[in-house]
Write a protein that holds these residues in place. Structure first.
Motif, mmCIF file in Angstrom:
data_model
loop_
_atom_site.group_PDB
_atom_site.id
_atom_site.type_symbol
_atom_site.label_atom_id
_atom_site.label_comp_id
_atom_site.label_asym_id
_atom_site.label_seq_id
_atom_site.Cartn_x
_atom_site.Cartn_y
_atom_site.Cartn_z
ATOM 1 N N PHE A 146 39.805 37.415 50.459
ATOM 2 C CA PHE A 146 40.194 38.373 51.496
ATOM 3 C C PHE A 146 39.147 38.424 52.607
ATOM 4 N N ALA A 147 37.868 38.429 52.236
ATOM 5 C CA ALA A 147 36.808 38.483 53.236
ATOM 6 C C ALA A 147 36.820 37.247 54.127
ATOM 7 N N LEU A 148 37.181 36.101 53.554
ATOM 8 C CA LEU A 148 37.204 34.862 54.318
ATOM 9 C C LEU A 148 38.431 34.732 55.214
ATOM 10 N N GLY A 149 39.427 35.622 55.035
ATOM 11 C CA GLY A 149 40.574 35.617 55.928
ATOM 12 C C GLY A 149 41.942 35.597 55.291
ATOM 13 N N ALA A 150 42.032 35.591 53.970
ATOM 14 C CA ALA A 150 43.349 35.583 53.321
ATOM 15 C C ALA A 150 44.078 36.896 53.588
ATOM 16 N N SER A 151 45.368 36.793 53.874
ATOM 17 C CA SER A 151 46.192 37.982 54.056
ATOM 18 C C SER A 151 46.867 38.393 52.757
ATOM 19 N N PHE A 152 47.130 37.408 51.892
ATOM 20 C CA PHE A 152 47.745 37.688 50.599
ATOM 21 C C PHE A 152 47.409 36.548 49.644
ATOM 22 N N LEU A 153 47.517 36.832 48.351
ATOM 23 C CA LEU A 153 47.243 35.839 47.324
ATOM 24 C C LEU A 153 48.464 35.689 46.431
ATOM 25 N N LEU A 154 48.730 34.456 46.036
ATOM 26 C CA LEU A 154 49.789 34.186 45.067
ATOM 27 C C LEU A 154 49.106 33.975 43.726
ATOM 28 N N LYS A 155 49.394 34.818 42.767
ATOM 29 C CA LYS A 155 48.739 34.715 41.467
ATOM 30 C C LYS A 155 49.787 34.556 40.370
ATOM 31 N N PRO A 156 50.570 33.463 40.398
ATOM 32 C CA PRO A 156 51.624 33.309 39.398
ATOM 33 C C PRO A 156 51.096 33.255 37.979
ATOM 34 N N GLY A 157 49.866 32.789 37.810
ATOM 35 C CA GLY A 157 49.306 32.737 36.464
ATOM 36 C C GLY A 157 49.185 34.102 35.834
ATOM 37 N N GLU A 158 48.931 35.113 36.668
ATOM 38 C CA GLU A 158 48.797 36.472 36.149
ATOM 39 C C GLU A 158 50.133 36.995 35.627
ATOM 40 N N ILE A 159 51.220 36.483 36.216
ATOM 41 C CA ILE A 159 52.543 36.916 35.781
ATOM 42 C C ILE A 159 53.030 36.037 34.629
ATOM 43 N N GLY A 160 52.850 34.724 34.779
ATOM 44 C CA GLY A 160 53.317 33.808 33.747
ATOM 45 C C GLY A 160 52.568 33.970 32.442
ATOM 46 N N MET A 161 51.281 34.277 32.529
ATOM 47 C CA MET A 161 50.464 34.446 31.321
ATOM 48 C C MET A 161 50.659 35.867 30.789
ATOM 49 N N SER A 162 51.872 36.146 30.337
ATOM 50 C CA SER A 162 52.197 37.475 29.835
ATOM 51 C C SER A 162 53.350 37.372 28.842
ATOM 52 N N ILE A 163 53.495 38.416 28.074
ATOM 53 C CA ILE A 163 54.571 38.453 27.079
ATOM 54 C C ILE A 163 55.927 38.273 27.762
ATOM 55 N N GLU A 164 56.068 38.837 28.984
ATOM 56 C CA GLU A 164 57.356 38.761 29.676
ATOM 57 C C GLU A 164 57.487 37.523 30.541
ATOM 58 N N GLY A 165 56.434 36.707 30.614
ATOM 59 C CA GLY A 165 56.443 35.541 31.491
ATOM 60 C C GLY A 165 57.415 34.476 31.037
ATOM 61 N N ALA A 166 57.491 33.418 31.849
ATOM 62 C CA ALA A 166 58.447 32.344 31.560
ATOM 63 C C ALA A 166 58.228 31.745 30.177
ATOM 64 N N GLY A 167 56.973 31.660 29.764
ATOM 65 C CA GLY A 167 56.686 31.077 28.462
ATOM 66 C C GLY A 167 57.160 31.925 27.306
ATOM 67 N N GLY A 168 57.530 33.189 27.586
ATOM 68 C CA GLY A 168 58.022 34.060 26.529
ATOM 69 C C GLY A 168 59.267 33.519 25.863
ATOM 70 N N ARG A 169 59.943 32.607 26.551
ATOM 71 C CA ARG A 169 61.128 31.984 25.975
ATOM 72 C C ARG A 169 60.750 31.172 24.744
ATOM 73 N N TYR A 170 59.516 30.705 24.719
ATOM 74 C CA TYR A 170 59.038 29.900 23.606
ATOM 75 C C TYR A 170 57.883 30.588 22.888
ATOM 76 N N MET A 171 57.956 31.895 22.753
ATOM 77 C CA MET A 171 56.917 32.650 22.070
ATOM 78 C C MET A 171 56.969 32.340 20.570
ATOM 79 N N LEU A 172 55.812 32.141 19.980
ATOM 80 C CA LEU A 172 55.703 31.836 18.557
ATOM 81 C C LEU A 172 54.841 32.893 17.894
ATOM 82 N N GLN A 173 55.060 33.097 16.602
ATOM 83 C CA GLN A 173 54.230 34.033 15.855
ATOM 84 C C GLN A 173 53.756 33.338 14.589
ATOM 85 N N ASP A 174 52.449 33.415 14.325
ATOM 86 C CA ASP A 174 51.921 32.759 13.134
ATOM 87 C C ASP A 174 51.971 33.716 11.941
#
Length: 196
Positions: free
Chosen positions: A69-97
């Motif tokens: 932001f200090a360097l000039g970004a107006s917005f950030l895309l952080k898909p990893g923060e959303i995808g790396m979650s229980i509800e993320g796209a990978g949740g379709r293939y959630m496994l439990q040990d």
């Protein structure tokens, strides 16, 4: 992307720019394409050159939200923060040990795991145009949720503004931030995954 390309894009009617190729912990796009991850330097060079918002692909700055932001970004895309979650796209293939731990397939947006869960496969069922190093990650349901990750990003930004004594991102954009442009030897070590 460079300043002249950004200016051309603005003149052509672009509503915004998105910069930053890969740069994530598992993505190999920039390495394979021979593109250096120079998003912070490019952000600084774009300051004052274009009037449209400049966004940054998440991997291009990692967790250094306030620096971006200090360097000039107006917005950030952080898909990893959303995808790396229980509800993320990978949740379709959630496994439990057997111990009750949750695991999910994980990789960059071009990894085979990502291609599978988005049905980007060829006629033989093979994932198309795979890059990256996929694997599995353990998830704690109470720790990895979209709501928690979004709150974490908001907190990082809020705390950063407090420590910068700035009331807004726009105020950060008006400040001289040349002191954070240079890549120090210590910072360079953090980019070791790219051999830079």
């Amino acid at each position: 992307m460079d300043p002249s390309t950004a200016i051309d894009a603005q003149r052509a009617g672009a509503d915004a720019l998105i910069i930053g190729v890969a740069g994530g912990s598992q993505c190999t796009t920039s390495k394979n394409a021979g593109i250096p991850v120079n998003t912070p330097n490019l952000l600084y060079r774009l300051r004052g050159k274009v009037d449209i918002p400049v966004g940054v692909e998440g991997g291009g700055v990692g967790d250094h939200l306030m620096a971006a932001f200090a360097l000039g970004a107006s917005f950030l895309l952080k898909p990893g923060e959303i995808g790396m979650s229980i509800e993320g796209a990978g949740g379709r293939y959630m496994l439990q040990d057997p111990d009750g731990n949750y695991w999910m397939l994980y990789g960059g947006e071009a990894s085979d795991a990502s291609k599978w869960w988005r049905d980007l496969v060829d006629r033989q069922g093979r994932p198309q145009f795979v890059e990256g190093e996929p694997g599995v990650r353990m998830l704690a349901p109470e720790k990895y949720s979209m709501t928690r990750n979004i709150n974490k990003l908001k907190q990082q930004t809020s705390i950063g503004l407090v420590f910068q004594r700035a009331s807004s991102i726009a105020e950060l954009h008006r400040r001289d931030c040349s002191n954070i442009v240079e890549v120090t030897p210590e910072a360079a070590q953090l980019s070791g995954a790219y051999g830079q």
